[in-house]
Design an enzyme around this catalytic site. Sequence first.
Site, PDB file in Angstrom:
ATOM      1  N   GLU A  80      12.019 -17.080 -43.100  1.00  0.00           N
ATOM      2  CA  GLU A  80      11.705 -15.978 -44.014  1.00  0.00           C
ATOM      3  C   GLU A  80      11.422 -16.448 -45.438  1.00  0.00           C
ATOM      4  O   GLU A  80      10.677 -15.810 -46.174  1.00  0.00           O
ATOM      5  CB  GLU A  80      12.824 -14.941 -44.014  1.00  0.00           C
ATOM      6  CG  GLU A  80      12.925 -14.129 -42.728  1.00  0.00           C
ATOM      7  CD  GLU A  80      13.764 -14.798 -41.652  1.00  0.00           C
ATOM      8  OE1 GLU A  80      14.117 -15.989 -41.815  1.00  0.00           O
ATOM      9  OE2 GLU A  80      14.064 -14.141 -40.643  1.00  0.00           O
ATOM     10  N   PHE A  90      26.715  -5.418 -37.214  1.00  0.00           N
ATOM     11  CA  PHE A  90      26.007  -6.644 -36.860  1.00  0.00           C
ATOM     12  C   PHE A  90      24.750  -6.779 -37.727  1.00  0.00           C
ATOM     13  O   PHE A  90      23.951  -5.857 -37.826  1.00  0.00           O
ATOM     14  CB  PHE A  90      25.624  -6.616 -35.378  1.00  0.00           C
ATOM     15  CG  PHE A  90      24.838  -7.832 -34.962  1.00  0.00           C
ATOM     16  CD1 PHE A  90      25.406  -9.098 -35.022  1.00  0.00           C
ATOM     17  CD2 PHE A  90      23.516  -7.713 -34.537  1.00  0.00           C
ATOM     18  CE1 PHE A  90      24.680 -10.220 -34.660  1.00  0.00           C
ATOM     19  CE2 PHE A  90      22.783  -8.834 -34.172  1.00  0.00           C
ATOM     20  CZ  PHE A  90      23.371 -10.087 -34.235  1.00  0.00           C
ATOM     21  N   LYS A 126      17.387   1.298 -40.086  1.00  0.00           N
ATOM     22  CA  LYS A 126      16.608   1.375 -38.849  1.00  0.00           C
ATOM     23  C   LYS A 126      16.286   2.814 -38.450  1.00  0.00           C
ATOM     24  O   LYS A 126      15.203   3.105 -37.960  1.00  0.00           O
ATOM     25  CB  LYS A 126      17.363   0.667 -37.722  1.00  0.00           C
ATOM     26  CG  LYS A 126      16.513   0.531 -36.469  1.00  0.00           C
ATOM     27  CD  LYS A 126      17.080  -0.442 -35.469  1.00  0.00           C
ATOM     28  CE  LYS A 126      16.109  -0.574 -34.285  1.00  0.00           C
ATOM     29  NZ  LYS A 126      16.621  -1.479 -33.266  1.00  0.00           N
ATOM     30  N   MET A 180      12.662 -37.138 -59.032  1.00  0.00           N
ATOM     31  CA  MET A 180      13.038 -36.559 -60.317  1.00  0.00           C
ATOM     32  C   MET A 180      14.539 -36.709 -60.553  1.00  0.00           C
ATOM     33  O   MET A 180      14.987 -36.977 -61.669  1.00  0.00           O
ATOM     34  CB  MET A 180      12.618 -35.087 -60.373  1.00  0.00           C
ATOM     35  CG  MET A 180      12.775 -34.466 -61.740  1.00  0.00           C
ATOM     36  SD  MET A 180      11.917 -35.383 -63.028  1.00  0.00           S
ATOM     37  CE  MET A 180      10.360 -34.523 -63.107  1.00  0.00           C
TER      38      MET A 180
END
Lengths: 574, 163
Positions: free
Chosen positions: A51, A113, A163, A482
């Site tokens: 994601e 959940f 949902k 770096m």
Amino acid sequence: MELLSGADMIARFLQDEGIEYIYGYPGGAALHIYDALFRQDKVKHILVRHEQAATHAADGYARASGKAGCVLVTSGPGATNAVTGIATAYMDSIPMVVLCGQVASHLIGEDAFQETDIVGVTRPIVKHSFSIRHPSEIPEVLKKAFYLASTGRPGPVVVDIPKDMTAPTERYEYVYPKKVKLRSYNPVTRGHTGQIKKAVEMMLKAKRPVFYTGGGVVTGKASEGLTDLVKQLGYPITTTLMGIGAYPQSDRQCLGWLGMHGSYESNMAMHHADLIIAIGARFDDRVTNSTSKFCPTAKIIHVDVDPSSISKTVRADVPIVGPASSVINEMISLVQGHKIAHPEALTEWWQKVDGWRADREGKLYEPSKPGEALKPQEVIEALCRVTRGEAYVTTDVGQHQMFAAQYYKFDKPNRLITSGGLGTMGFGFPAAMGIKQNYPDDDVVCVTGEGSFQMMMQELSTCKQYGVGVKIVNLNNASLGMVRQWQDLNYKSRHAHSYMESLPDFHMLIEAYGFTAITVTTIDELEPALERAFADKHELVFLDVKVDPFEHVYPMQVPLGAMRDMLLSKTERT
Amino acid sequence: MRHIISILLENEPGALSRVVGLFSQRNFNIETLNVAPTEDPSLSRLTVTTVGDDRVIEQITKHLNKLIDVVKLVDLTEGNHIERELMLVKVKALGSARDEVKRTVDIFRAQIVDVTPSLYTVQITGDAGKLDAFLQAMAPVGILEVARTGVSGIARGDKVLSL
Ligand SMILES: Cc1ncc(C[n+]2csc(CCOP(=O)(O)OP(=O)(O)O)c2C)c(N)n1
Ligand SMILES: [Mg+2]
């Protein structure tokens, strides 16, 4: 009257809003929405492999196009995986709408959940967020989300969607809202005329002026106006990392970019200026060095859409709240027909500035000698030549990022795509993916390091699925360069965990996905490999370029110093 | 300097947490916080007292104004204003102290609103300074519990904070 389920409303809204690509990853709480997307074909969903990559891809698209990117994730881990990408967009003021599935309303608060209070988690890193409380509010909330994300000072907006709000059985009237009204949100459309006049008077009278412009000019689509204004006045200009390309870098008036790793001439000019004209820049700590020593002789004009950016770290003498484009246009019309008051002072100022520029010419780095490891800087210079300075260049974070910004010459805005504010390793590759999908006929290259690339390399699979032909130039110094540089400078070269002990064979890794990889170790191999990589616009090619692991990025401002206090190489300082 | 900032806030879930979150996120300080609905059910009025120099206060008001849920805002300390806070205090009231407490309550124009054989519950309103002074006066007698509402305020004169 059209009755649609919440899920179908979302799909329909995205169509009506003109969204072409949405980046996402499915899961329980988002499945109604996924089903609705499946049953239409206008909005294309791109299935990423993590994601975070969805947010970076949408972000890359947003930066390149100036339009809001769009993301869809499920509740809980799906949403928390997106957090880094949301923060990245927030820090750089990038328009983005993130739709998050959520557990059903009756379960909220029960530690259900995959339940996470994502509105709470993201609160400090969003421009605003919404929770849907009734399916019928979906069109209006989404419209507000896109409006907020892309107007004023842009930023990410999260929409939390329980949902049950998208249940296929519940249908409500759908109308695409053409307009939004938010009583408490009225972004300024123009600056205060009196203040602009005052600013222009100071600009005309200045003896040692410098323009210092930032990402606000890019996101505010004000590059053309800026170029006009700067050319008319004939003053030097330096930009921030985020503002690169807003003024053509190949033009003589452009001193490059400023700050911690900015050009010597930029930082010197800032330090000695008597007037700083800051537009769409926010006096970030990576720019100013110590604020108490910042530009001791300069008066400051500061133009920004966001009033809270003005006088936040450095006090402005003439604050102007307004969008870069309209303020610049007003400035242009006020400047027209007027002569600058001290042309002889400006000539002198340019002599100084050109002197600083000449001081460092040819000394920026030492090119590799035959048989030595390649210098990362020469790789970027070759990349710029091969792509004629016209590619979209995304970067990850580290030395390679600074080298890309220093040695690729950008003449257009939105071409250097980099995580400036958050400095997110892993940003570059998914961002390049998002850009390439929307600009298939352009060259899109991700300049990365072996450390950063490994943070998001799973997206090779996404590129395979959708045939995304980005080019990847891996400046492989086999170390977290770096970090290592800071350890060299501050910790007596104790390289605590900055050495990547067990790198994969990138060649085999890339081939495992069916792509072409080219390993480059010598200067002779470099340009042919780049030519080969860019030969076919639609092929993903990975260049694993072995570069000198001991190279440092210079100039580098000395901590707690003024703008002009810089290390110029391993042995020189100002 | 101490400032009293009053805000008209969308009466939406999460709006309050955005305001409070802003203060902690940006390291601003909250001394007191008071929030309740207004005559317009879509709006809450929130009053916060905070301490900071001019630069900090400017940043606080600018960042608050940026929040989408903040509809309007005023720094009451910029002009003449009325500041009030309500406090309920349980103080020990045994033996001779019973009279002593009652006298002090009268001096402060406070009220005793509940009594038991061993304590008084006192209600007092005023600015924060007066409430502090009352607590100081009661300290020797024995303070058992304090409930303060936090400061609320309003501008003097014709100025109104409304849409
Ligand atoms: C997600 C994340 N973690 C840690 C850091 C700190 N960090 C900044 S640069 C860097 C090293 C990057 O290494 P590499 O990608 O190989 O680039 P190089 O500096 O070697 O060019 C690290 C660890 C970061 N910026 N982002
Ligand atoms: Mg590296």
